[in-house]
Write an enzyme that holds these catalytic residues in place. Structure first.
Site, PDB file in Angstrom:
ATOM      1  CB  VAL A  17       9.877  66.648  75.234  1.00 16.45           C
ATOM      2  CG1 VAL A  17       8.527  66.314  74.621  1.00 16.45           C
ATOM      3  CG2 VAL A  17      10.639  65.367  75.540  1.00 16.45           C
ATOM      4  N   GLY A 191      27.214  60.101  75.308  1.00 18.81           N
ATOM      5  CA  GLY A 191      25.988  60.817  75.671  1.00 18.81           C
ATOM      6  C   GLY A 191      24.729  59.977  75.531  1.00 18.81           C
ATOM      7  CE  LYS A 209       9.880  54.903  78.690  1.00 13.94           C
ATOM      8  NZ  LYS A 209      11.135  54.659  77.994  1.00 13.94           N
TER       9      LYS A 209
HETATM   10  N1  LIG Z   1      13.838  63.314  76.095  1.00 14.11           N
HETATM   11  C1  LIG Z   1      13.085  62.370  75.558  1.00 14.11           C
HETATM   12  O1  LIG Z   1      13.399  61.840  74.502  1.00 14.11           O
HETATM   13  C2  LIG Z   1      11.795  61.966  76.226  1.00 14.11           C
HETATM   14  C3  LIG Z   1      11.024  60.932  75.653  1.00 14.11           C
HETATM   15  C4  LIG Z   1       9.815  60.599  76.251  1.00 14.11           C
HETATM   16  C5  LIG Z   1       9.404  61.234  77.401  1.00 14.11           C
HETATM   17  N2  LIG Z   1      10.198  62.201  77.957  1.00 14.11           N
HETATM   18  C6  LIG Z   1       9.722  62.882  79.158  1.00 14.11           C
HETATM   19  O2  LIG Z   1       9.500  64.249  78.861  1.00 14.11           O
HETATM   20  C7  LIG Z   1       9.751  65.035  80.010  1.00 14.11           C
HETATM   21  C8  LIG Z   1      10.780  66.117  79.659  1.00 14.11           C
HETATM   22  O3  LIG Z   1      11.968  65.498  79.267  1.00 14.11           O
HETATM   23  P1  LIG Z   1      13.147  66.286  78.521  1.00 14.11           P
HETATM   24  O4  LIG Z   1      14.091  65.249  78.033  1.00 14.11           O
HETATM   25  O5  LIG Z   1      12.601  67.261  77.562  1.00 14.11           O
HETATM   26  O6  LIG Z   1      13.818  67.041  79.759  1.00 14.11           O
HETATM   27  P2  LIG Z   1      14.872  68.233  79.723  1.00 14.11           P
HETATM   28  O7  LIG Z   1      15.515  68.342  78.392  1.00 14.11           O
HETATM   29  O8  LIG Z   1      15.731  68.066  80.926  1.00 14.11           O
HETATM   30  O9  LIG Z   1      13.954  69.534  79.912  1.00 14.11           O
HETATM   31  C9  LIG Z   1      13.310  69.809  81.134  1.00 14.11           C
HETATM   32  C10 LIG Z   1      12.740  71.217  81.062  1.00 14.11           C
HETATM   33  O10 LIG Z   1      12.049  71.462  82.288  1.00 14.11           O
HETATM   34  C11 LIG Z   1      12.455  72.732  82.776  1.00 14.11           C
HETATM   35  N3  LIG Z   1      12.358  72.753  84.230  1.00 14.11           N
HETATM   36  C12 LIG Z   1      13.048  72.017  85.122  1.00 14.11           C
HETATM   37  N4  LIG Z   1      12.690  72.357  86.379  1.00 14.11           N
HETATM   38  C13 LIG Z   1      11.783  73.328  86.262  1.00 14.11           C
HETATM   39  C14 LIG Z   1      11.051  74.104  87.193  1.00 14.11           C
HETATM   40  N5  LIG Z   1      11.199  73.936  88.511  1.00 14.11           N
HETATM   41  N6  LIG Z   1      10.200  75.037  86.715  1.00 14.11           N
HETATM   42  C15 LIG Z   1      10.040  75.217  85.393  1.00 14.11           C
HETATM   43  N7  LIG Z   1      10.696  74.504  84.450  1.00 14.11           N
HETATM   44  C16 LIG Z   1      11.554  73.581  84.889  1.00 14.11           C
HETATM   45  C17 LIG Z   1      13.879  72.920  82.298  1.00 14.11           C
HETATM   46  O11 LIG Z   1      14.178  74.304  82.282  1.00 14.11           O
HETATM   47  P3  LIG Z   1      15.594  74.870  81.715  1.00 14.11           P
HETATM   48  O12 LIG Z   1      15.569  74.624  80.242  1.00 14.11           O
HETATM   49  O13 LIG Z   1      15.553  76.326  82.034  1.00 14.11           O
HETATM   50  O14 LIG Z   1      16.650  74.115  82.436  1.00 14.11           O
HETATM   51  C18 LIG Z   1      13.799  72.310  80.904  1.00 14.11           C
HETATM   52  O15 LIG Z   1      13.369  73.259  79.958  1.00 14.11           O
HETATM   53  C19 LIG Z   1      10.189  64.057  81.111  1.00 14.11           C
HETATM   54  O16 LIG Z   1       9.076  63.685  81.872  1.00 14.11           O
HETATM   55  C20 LIG Z   1      10.691  62.864  80.312  1.00 14.11           C
HETATM   56  O17 LIG Z   1      10.601  61.650  81.025  1.00 14.11           O
HETATM   57  C21 LIG Z   1      11.379  62.574  77.402  1.00 14.11           C
END
Ligand SMILES: NC(=O)c1ccc[n+]([C@@H]2O[C@H](COP(=O)([O-])OP(=O)(O)OC[C@H]3O[C@@H](n4cnc5c(N)ncnc54)[C@H](OP(=O)(O)O)[C@@H]3O)[C@@H](O)[C@H]2O)c1
Length: 443
Positions: A17, A191, A209
């Site tokens: 995101v 995946g 949600k």
């Molecule tokens: N993916 C979707 O389609 C989607 C849709 C709706 C809502 N969401 C929500 O959006 C949020 C993010 O999801 P995502 O899919 O983007 O997750 P993601 O791809 O796993 O990315 C998580 C990010 O957070 C960083 N992070 C993790 N621990 C951290 C820490 N202790 N300090 C600083 N940064 C940290 C990670 O760093 P690194 O990159 O260095 O590992 C990564 O950049 C979640 O709450 C999820 O539920 C996601």
């Protein structure tokens, strides 16, 4: 006229995101500035690893190792939390941002479903926004629809398909006739499903949600623990075959509904009519429906996840802040939110699909019908299947003593009555294994 100062963002989380957000702001920055009258710029970023290669160019941006430091930094106006998780760095940094008087935009449903009321209170106390459009159904603008467009209505029911992974699995099971475990393994290999699929297939994600939708629609405190959850692991190809014959589709449906005994909120595999709009929402798509007394039925469908759709929702929240729009996060001031959803599932009323493995013995079906009648449950249909079943433990169909699938559809009944009848039917020894029970939702 003097140009407004740019709105400065601190973005924590540069994964799916977070990178989507940076891409969108790069592609549409000038158009967005024109639309909201001020520039939106990213001032600081934070992720776990500074060394990780990222698609976006971060060289001009200030890097923070600690999201809570970024959250309270004087150089930002808005803290965008895209880390995830209901505790740890996400909770700590969002709390720090609100306490420091920064607006917060988050996509984190787990955090808000568990700590929404306390975070909303902190935001209101400090006169800042806590916006979460992306937290519910990714790219679908359902939060704004409830928060703004439908505010003149009394809402009776909000429901939807809110988890793309489980919807993908159920769609494959329905189309291909494969069992759950096989489709899950395939989804994991492609995946589409996590190595630990619990969050998706056991209804937790949809429950997070739904707790937010219930808060917006009915003015109740978001409370994940108050959502009734049932996952899709127990649904079998036999259920899909029966559903097909009876005119239903099986979906993991999230429903929050106003009842005489309070707000009922549940996520469970549910039979819905094949003719309903939601029945055609297949694969990884999401769909949310809202029934308002003046608006009628409103349906919103689209991608419930993914970098670009989710970034679209995050940016819409940021634009609200740039335009100076700040409202209580759950519409009502948090002190006026009512207690959590209260209706108990034992008082749920509706039709049910029941599948039993009945021993081929004289009088077995009659005895089952008697148990149902004792609980005042009337049956719309009873179908005894003579097909070779795919369930373990079945012998040769039609032989005395073997078990044959029997599918029943009830008329509207109370869940406690049905459970009592099924308990007695099991105790009577006419059925093998545990009865399958799936609620039918009238749509
Ligand atoms: N993916 C979707 O389609 C989607 C849709 C709706 C809502 N969401 C929500 O959006 C949020 C993010 O999801 P995502 O899919 O983007 O997750 P993601 O791809 O796993 O990315 C998580 C990010 O957070 C960083 N992070 C993790 N621990 C951290 C820490 N202790 N300090 C600083 N940064 C940290 C990670 O760093 P690194 O990159 O260095 O590992 C990564 O950049 C979640 O709450 C999820 O539920 C996601």
């Amino acid at each position: 006229m003097k140009a407004e100062k740019p709105l400065r963002l601190g973005v924590a989380g540069l994964g799916t995101v977070g990178s989507g957000l940076l891409t969108l702001l790069k592609e549409h920055g000038p158009a967005i500035a024109a639309r909201c009258g001020r520039r939106i710029e990213v001032s600081g970023v934070c992720a776990r690893s500074k060394e990780k290669k990222r698609a976006a160019d971060l060289s001009e941006l200030v890097w923070f190792d600690d999201p809570a430091m970024l959250a309270a930094d004087p150089g930002i106006d808005v803290f965008v939390e895209l880390i995830g998780g209901d505790e740890g760095p996400a909770r700590k940094s969002v709390t720090a941002a609100l306490a420091a008087g920064k607006h917060v935009v988050t996509a984190n449903k787990a955090l808000l479903a568990s700590h929404g009321p306390e975070l909303a209170e902190l935001a209101e106390k400090n006169g800042v926004a806590l916006n979460f459009e992306a937290a519910v159904a990714g790219g679908i603008p359902i939060v704004k629809t409830l928060r703004e467009s439908l505010l003149g209505n009394s809402i009776s029911r909000v429901y939807g398909i809110l988890n793309g992974t489980s919807n993908y699995i159920l769609t494959r099971m329905q189309r291909e006739g494969f069992p759950f475990a096989e489709v899950l393994a395939e989804a994991q290999a492609l995946g589409y499903a996590e190595a630990d699929p619990t969050f998706d297939v056991d209804g937790h994600d949809a429950g997070h949600k739904l707790s937010l939708l219930a808060a917006l629609a009915f003015g109740v405190r978001p409370d994940f623990a108050a959502i009734h959850l049932e996952g899709i692991r127990g649904i079998t190809p036999a259920d899909f075959r029966a559903a097909e014959e009876l005119g239903y589709r099986i979906k993991l449906l999230a429903v929050a509904v106003r009842t005489e005994s309070g707000i009922e909120a549940r996520v469970s595999p549910t039979m819905i009519p094949k003719s309903s709009a939601l029945a055609g929402v297949d694969g990884a798509l999401n769909c949310v429906a809202v029934e308002g007394d003046f608006s009628g039925l409103i349906l919103l469908a689209g991608p419930g996840a993914g970098a670009r759709p989710t970034a679209s929702s995050v940016v819409s929240d940021i634009i609200d802040i740039a335009r100076g729009q700040v409202w209580p996060p759950f519409i009502l001031p948090s002190a006026r939110l009512k207690s959590k959803p209260t209706a108990q599932m034992r008082g749920h009323e509706g039709g049910y699909y029941i599948r039993l493995s009945v021993y081929d013995r004289p009088g077995a079906i009659a005895a089952i019908a008697t148990r149902m009648a004792e609980q005042r449950i009337s049956l719309e249909s009873v179908v005894q299947k003579r097909e070779a079943p795919d369930l373990p433990g079945f012998g040769r169909p039609g032989q005395e003593g073997d078990a044959t699938p029997v599918v029943m559809i009830t008329h509207r009944t109370r869940e406690d009555a049905l459970r009592a009848a099924l308990d007695l039917i099991v105790k009577d020894g006419h059925v093998q294994g545990t009865p399958q029970m799936v609620r039918i939702e009238a749509l």
